[in-house]
Design a protein around this motif. Structure first.
Motif, PDB file in Angstrom:
ATOM      1  N   VAL A  53     -32.031 -22.866 -37.280  1.00  0.00           N
ATOM      2  CA  VAL A  53     -32.610 -23.727 -36.453  1.00  0.00           C
ATOM      3  C   VAL A  53     -32.295 -23.963 -35.069  1.00  0.00           C
ATOM      4  CG1 VAL A  53     -33.185 -26.580 -36.312  1.00  0.00           C
ATOM      5  CG2 VAL A  53     -32.908 -25.133 -38.490  1.00  0.00           C
ATOM      6  N   ALA A  54     -33.200 -24.199 -33.929  1.00  0.00           N
ATOM      7  CA  ALA A  54     -32.936 -24.184 -32.717  1.00  0.00           C
ATOM      8  C   ALA A  54     -32.444 -25.850 -32.240  1.00  0.00           C
ATOM      9  CB  ALA A  54     -34.048 -23.682 -31.777  1.00  0.00           C
ATOM     10  N   PHE A  55     -31.179 -26.049 -31.711  1.00  0.00           N
ATOM     11  CA  PHE A  55     -30.920 -27.356 -31.402  1.00  0.00           C
ATOM     12  C   PHE A  55     -31.267 -27.394 -29.853  1.00  0.00           C
ATOM     13  CE2 PHE A  55     -27.801 -30.704 -31.504  1.00  0.00           C
ATOM     14  CZ  PHE A  55     -28.540 -31.748 -32.175  1.00  0.00           C
ATOM     15  N   LEU A  56     -32.295 -28.145 -29.371  1.00  0.00           N
ATOM     16  CA  LEU A  56     -32.579 -28.055 -27.909  1.00  0.00           C
ATOM     17  C   LEU A  56     -32.207 -29.407 -27.177  1.00  0.00           C
ATOM     18  CD1 LEU A  56     -35.738 -26.047 -28.227  1.00  0.00           C
ATOM     19  CD2 LEU A  56     -33.486 -24.920 -27.830  1.00  0.00           C
ATOM     20  N   GLY A  57     -31.853 -29.275 -25.785  1.00  0.00           N
ATOM     21  CA  GLY A  57     -31.852 -30.672 -25.103  1.00  0.00           C
ATOM     22  C   GLY A  57     -31.283 -30.325 -23.759  1.00  0.00           C
ATOM     23  N   ALA A  58     -31.527 -31.015 -23.017  1.00  0.00           N
ATOM     24  CA  ALA A  58     -30.951 -30.884 -21.451  1.00  0.00           C
ATOM     25  C   ALA A  58     -29.756 -31.234 -21.473  1.00  0.00           C
ATOM     26  CB  ALA A  58     -31.631 -31.883 -20.558  1.00  0.00           C
ATOM     27  N   ASN A  59     -28.997 -31.102 -20.408  1.00  0.00           N
ATOM     28  CA  ASN A  59     -27.385 -31.046 -20.479  1.00  0.00           C
ATOM     29  C   ASN A  59     -27.129 -32.450 -20.697  1.00  0.00           C
ATOM     30  OD1 ASN A  59     -26.213 -28.556 -19.830  1.00  0.00           O
ATOM     31  ND2 ASN A  59     -26.703 -28.782 -17.557  1.00  0.00           N
ATOM     32  N   VAL A 210     -28.204 -21.321 -39.803  1.00  0.00           N
ATOM     33  CA  VAL A 210     -27.683 -21.365 -38.591  1.00  0.00           C
ATOM     34  C   VAL A 210     -27.829 -22.448 -37.596  1.00  0.00           C
ATOM     35  CG1 VAL A 210     -27.348 -19.879 -36.278  1.00  0.00           C
ATOM     36  CG2 VAL A 210     -27.219 -18.789 -38.698  1.00  0.00           C
ATOM     37  N   ILE A 211     -27.489 -22.962 -36.809  1.00  0.00           N
ATOM     38  CA  ILE A 211     -27.827 -24.002 -35.875  1.00  0.00           C
ATOM     39  C   ILE A 211     -27.631 -23.329 -34.393  1.00  0.00           C
ATOM     40  CG2 ILE A 211     -27.843 -26.035 -34.736  1.00  0.00           C
ATOM     41  CD1 ILE A 211     -27.143 -27.590 -37.382  1.00  0.00           C
ATOM     42  N   LEU A 212     -28.468 -23.118 -33.672  1.00  0.00           N
ATOM     43  CA  LEU A 212     -28.192 -22.372 -32.110  1.00  0.00           C
ATOM     44  C   LEU A 212     -28.522 -23.352 -31.264  1.00  0.00           C
ATOM     45  CD1 LEU A 212     -28.002 -19.840 -30.693  1.00  0.00           C
ATOM     46  CD2 LEU A 212     -30.482 -19.389 -30.978  1.00  0.00           C
ATOM     47  N   THR A 213     -27.890 -23.528 -30.389  1.00  0.00           N
ATOM     48  CA  THR A 213     -28.191 -24.306 -29.294  1.00  0.00           C
ATOM     49  C   THR A 213     -28.281 -23.187 -27.943  1.00  0.00           C
ATOM     50  OG1 THR A 213     -26.363 -24.949 -27.764  1.00  0.00           O
ATOM     51  CG2 THR A 213     -26.554 -26.123 -29.623  1.00  0.00           C
ATOM     52  N   SER A 214     -29.083 -23.438 -27.318  1.00  0.00           N
ATOM     53  CA  SER A 214     -29.476 -22.197 -26.125  1.00  0.00           C
ATOM     54  C   SER A 214     -30.437 -22.797 -25.056  1.00  0.00           C
ATOM     55  CB  SER A 214     -30.003 -21.199 -26.646  1.00  0.00           C
ATOM     56  OG  SER A 214     -30.054 -20.088 -25.601  1.00  0.00           O
ATOM     57  N   HIS A 215     -30.101 -22.304 -23.813  1.00  0.00           N
ATOM     58  CA  HIS A 215     -30.962 -22.617 -22.748  1.00  0.00           C
ATOM     59  C   HIS A 215     -32.086 -21.931 -22.583  1.00  0.00           C
ATOM     60  CE1 HIS A 215     -28.158 -25.957 -21.259  1.00  0.00           C
ATOM     61  NE2 HIS A 215     -29.356 -26.196 -20.634  1.00  0.00           N
ATOM     62  N   ARG A 226     -37.945 -22.998 -36.305  1.00  0.00           N
ATOM     63  CA  ARG A 226     -37.971 -24.615 -36.436  1.00  0.00           C
ATOM     64  C   ARG A 226     -36.998 -25.222 -35.283  1.00  0.00           C
ATOM     65  NH1 ARG A 226     -34.861 -28.053 -41.002  1.00  0.00           N
ATOM     66  NH2 ARG A 226     -34.861 -30.153 -39.827  1.00  0.00           N
ATOM     67  N   ALA A 227     -37.454 -26.205 -34.404  1.00  0.00           N
ATOM     68  CA  ALA A 227     -36.554 -26.632 -33.499  1.00  0.00           C
ATOM     69  C   ALA A 227     -36.283 -28.116 -33.528  1.00  0.00           C
ATOM     70  CB  ALA A 227     -37.421 -26.445 -31.834  1.00  0.00           C
ATOM     71  N   ILE A 228     -35.162 -28.375 -33.036  1.00  0.00           N
ATOM     72  CA  ILE A 228     -34.816 -29.926 -33.128  1.00  0.00           C
ATOM     73  C   ILE A 228     -34.441 -30.077 -31.865  1.00  0.00           C
ATOM     74  CG2 ILE A 228     -33.123 -31.862 -33.769  1.00  0.00           C
ATOM     75  CD1 ILE A 228     -33.017 -30.439 -36.409  1.00  0.00           C
ATOM     76  N   ILE A 229     -35.167 -31.283 -31.280  1.00  0.00           N
ATOM     77  CA  ILE A 229     -34.732 -31.802 -29.633  1.00  0.00           C
ATOM     78  C   ILE A 229     -34.119 -32.889 -29.690  1.00  0.00           C
ATOM     79  CG2 ILE A 229     -36.123 -32.035 -27.342  1.00  0.00           C
ATOM     80  CD1 ILE A 229     -38.108 -30.100 -27.965  1.00  0.00           C
ATOM     81  N   ILE A 230     -33.079 -32.785 -28.844  1.00  0.00           N
ATOM     82  CA  ILE A 230     -32.421 -34.025 -28.645  1.00  0.00           C
ATOM     83  C   ILE A 230     -32.314 -34.503 -27.217  1.00  0.00           C
ATOM     84  CG2 ILE A 230     -30.214 -32.887 -28.555  1.00  0.00           C
ATOM     85  CD1 ILE A 230     -28.864 -35.091 -30.155  1.00  0.00           C
TER      86      ILE A 230
END
Ligand SMILES: Nc1ncnc2c1ncn2[C@@H]1O[C@H](COP(=O)(O)OP(=O)(O)O)[C@@H](O)[C@H]1O
Ligand SMILES: [Mg+2]
Length: 335
Positions: A53-59, A210-215, A226-230
């Motif tokens: 799962v992609a874990f996305l969000g700004a700085n 896996v949980i992956l955060t990436s820019h 799948r993506a989760i946005i925070i």
């Protein structure tokens, strides 16, 4: 049963608020003022075995804090989480053996020693059987193409090579859950690709979660469904990555540098003007129009330089954020 489960997960920090100016600093000596930062607020999600799962969000969105909570490095202020049935912040040894956290901006290997020394230490800590260790090390070093480098001091390695060593260290004990915090940050395109390909292969063959955060949208696209946005500590989206990608790829950014004068009002006819610093202009243009648009522009103007880029992931995330807000507004209006 879910492998990773978070419910109402919340983490607040008290931070010292410095008052402005010299007077403020002097006052601060006597009376400290604190403010509360909600790094993660009421986060809930549930991740099944074998998902990536992609874990996305700004700085500053709360990604690292969430991963730290799931790793048990910090305690939540409130809420619950379980990973593989363990409560992470209980820090049970049994849990430690079953997951790994990799932080792209943090070094876990001994800087002055060859990576293999750190690997051996891991073998001891995790009590990995010697034969199993040898086999895994052999497999990982060949997959990541670093076999000749493990006897070289870590500080002599390139960033990309070092990151690959970090991954090996994280995987020697064969964790079932892998938490990756910006594993490709700062890497050149080639190293990025290599890490990506490795993760894809390894995740699929081992069926780890896996949980992956990436820019980098490229990482995320290559790896996650799948993506989760925070954003601001709160979840804004949890769903198929494909929807995000579609939104992401409908537009491209076109930067132009003109040799002479140009009419910026006319540029607005080609796309949305994002930046205007003569003799340069940056436009957001629909992807499907790009070839036609370019030939128009090149026929009409003298253009010294041009560049086509993907939109930054942050922009797409911001859009999702705005839409989520609008939807929430609409549904509360209609109540
Ligand atoms: N140890 C800490 N003390 C105070 N504030 C923190 C601490 N760690 C994180 N924060 C704050 O919490 C918010 C989320 O940070 P973080 O989880 O690192 O975001 P991200 O990883 O998405 O960039 C930010 O506003 C950050 O400044
Ligand atoms: Mg972070």
């Amino acid at each position: 049963m879910s492998i990773i489960e978070a419910k109402h997960l919340t983490k607040t920090y008290q931070v010292f608020r410095k008052q402005e100016g010299l007077l403020g600093s002097v006052k601060g000596l006597f009376k400290r003022e604190y403010k509360t930062v909600e790094a993660v607020r009421d986060v809930r999600f549930s991740i099944e075995k074998g998902e990536m799962v992609a874990f996305l969000g700004a700085n500053g969105a709360g990604k690292t804090t969430t991963l730290k909570l799931l790793s048990g490095l910090i305690h939540p202020s409130s809420g619950e989480a379980t990973v593989l049935g363990h409560v992470p912040w209980k820090r049970e040894n049994a849990y430690r053996r079953r997951f790994s956290l990799v932080m792209g901006q943090k070094n876990q290997l001994w800087w002055d020693l060859p990576a293999v020394e750190s690997f051996r230490l891991h073998q001891e800590i995790y009590r990995i059987d010697r034969q199993v260790y040898d086999r895994r090390l052999d497999e990982l070093t060949s997959l990541l193409e670093v076999k000749p480098l493990i006897r070289q001091a870590v500080r002599e390695l390139s960033l990309g090579e070092r990151m690959r060593m970090e991954l090996i260290a994280a995987l020697l004990h064969a964790p079932e859950v892998l938490l990756l915090d910006e594993p490709t940050i700062g890497l050149d395109v080639v190293s990025q690709r290599r890490v990506q390909e490795f993760l894809k292969y390894y995740q699929q063959s081992q069926q780890i979660t896996v949980i992956l955060t990436s820019h980098y949208m490229k990482d995320v696209q290559a790896l996650c469904k799948r993506a989760i946005i925070i954003s601001g500590g709160t979840l804004r989206y949890d769903g198929p990555l494909a929807e995000l990608v579609e939104r992401f790829s409908q537009y491209k950014l076109l930067s132009l540098q003109f040799a002479g004068d140009f009419d910026v009002a006319e540029m607005a006819g080609y796309g949305r003007v994002i930046e205007h610093v003569p003799p340069r202009v940056k436009l957001e243009v629909p992807r499907h129009n790009l070839p036609e648009l370019l030939s128009h522009l090149l026929a009409k103007y003298t253009i010294e330089d041009l560049e086509v880029q993907e939109r930054p992931l942050e922009d797409v995330i911001a859009e999702v954020f705005i839409e989520a807000k609008a939807t929430a507004q609409r549904s509360s209006d209609s109540e």
